[in-house]
Design a protein around this motif. Sequence first.
Motif, PDB file in Angstrom:
ATOM      1  N   UNK A  90       7.376  16.108  -2.532  1.00 22.91           N
ATOM      2  CA  UNK A  90       6.687  15.302  -1.539  1.00 22.91           C
ATOM      3  C   UNK A  90       7.313  13.940  -1.341  1.00 22.91           C
ATOM      4  N   UNK A  91       6.517  13.015  -0.843  1.00 20.29           N
ATOM      5  CA  UNK A  91       7.020  11.710  -0.414  1.00 20.29           C
ATOM      6  C   UNK A  91       5.949  10.649  -0.597  1.00 20.29           C
ATOM      7  N   UNK A  92       6.370   9.403  -0.515  1.00 21.25           N
ATOM      8  CA  UNK A  92       5.458   8.261  -0.537  1.00 21.25           C
ATOM      9  C   UNK A  92       5.696   7.433   0.713  1.00 21.25           C
ATOM     10  N   UNK A  93       4.658   7.243   1.503  1.00 27.74           N
ATOM     11  CA  UNK A  93       4.729   6.361   2.667  1.00 27.74           C
ATOM     12  C   UNK A  93       4.114   5.031   2.251  1.00 27.74           C
ATOM     13  N   UNK A 142       9.694   6.931   1.023  1.00 32.48           N
ATOM     14  CA  UNK A 142      10.544   7.196  -0.138  1.00 32.48           C
ATOM     15  C   UNK A 142      10.262   8.597  -0.663  1.00 32.48           C
ATOM     16  N   UNK A 143      11.302   9.266  -1.149  1.00 25.87           N
ATOM     17  CA  UNK A 143      11.083  10.512  -1.879  1.00 25.87           C
ATOM     18  C   UNK A 143      10.439  10.190  -3.220  1.00 25.87           C
ATOM     19  N   UNK A 144       9.569  11.059  -3.667  1.00 24.06           N
ATOM     20  CA  UNK A 144       8.919  10.830  -4.949  1.00 24.06           C
ATOM     21  C   UNK A 144       9.918  11.053  -6.079  1.00 24.06           C
ATOM     22  N   UNK A 145       9.927  10.114  -7.034  1.00 26.97           N
ATOM     23  CA  UNK A 145      10.896  10.195  -8.132  1.00 26.97           C
ATOM     24  C   UNK A 145      10.615  11.380  -9.051  1.00 26.97           C
ATOM     25  N   UNK A 175       0.848  -1.181   0.000  1.00 26.33           N
ATOM     26  CA  UNK A 175       0.000   0.000   0.000  1.00 26.33           C
ATOM     27  C   UNK A 175       0.886   1.234   0.000  1.00 26.33           C
ATOM     28  N   UNK A 176       0.679   2.134  -0.944  1.00 25.65           N
ATOM     29  CA  UNK A 176       1.485   3.341  -1.042  1.00 25.65           C
ATOM     30  C   UNK A 176       0.577   4.562  -1.060  1.00 25.65           C
ATOM     31  N   UNK A 177       0.904   5.560  -0.250  1.00 27.88           N
ATOM     32  CA  UNK A 177       0.150   6.800  -0.200  1.00 27.88           C
ATOM     33  C   UNK A 177       1.133   7.957  -0.368  1.00 27.88           C
TER      34      UNK A 177
END
Length: 221
Positions: free
Chosen positions: A127-130, A120-123, A82-84
């Motif tokens: 922002x970011x992805x948790x 993770x940092x968004x490629x 699951x990624x948000x």
Amino acid sequence: MVEQSETLEARLRLVRRRSSVPRARALLRAKLGEWRACEAPADMAELVLSELVTNALRVAVPGDRMIGVRIRCRGRGASLRLEVSDAGGGRPVVRRPGELETGGRGLLLVEALAYRWGVDERSAGIGKTVWAEVMAPGASPEPASVEAEIAAATVRPGQSVRVWGAWCTVRSVRSERYASGGLAVVIGLDDGPGLRMDAAEPLMVRDGAPPTAAGGPVVAS
């Protein structure tokens, strides 16, 4: 019928309002039904996804930026990732609220239910992805082909962690309490002294033995 090795994926963009939490859960339930996935981790996955979306809604972001959700299903639901994603800065931290506090336990729940989780940092973009992975009992996790930064509390024996500029294999992991009541993690390594750190402190991790080059561990640049 979905083959055991096949990975299925669904994506959704959500507006920043409370109604997006049940909408994300509904997408998860609908897709698991569409994919004929087993129900073993479904309840846990719904709770984890709810907490991740709720946390993303609380992040201050510029303008009308939306929240991104990605669901990946492997092995007929044996493994769910699951990624948000949100456009906010900073990194989520596991809080240890007191008994009288009514909030602040979202990531504690994620930490307890997920096999592993991280940020993770968004490629592309800001922002970011948790992300969090939920496993059915006895299921094997999807191998990680790239490095990921995860909370120390979610590190497992057999993984490799990058410390002191090199990769080391994790031999053991145990938790203990600080005198103040907070949770610490003690990680035993195959090379060098062990690590004792806050459970929420991030570590760079990859699955399997550390990469090697003619003579020893690869030193980080």
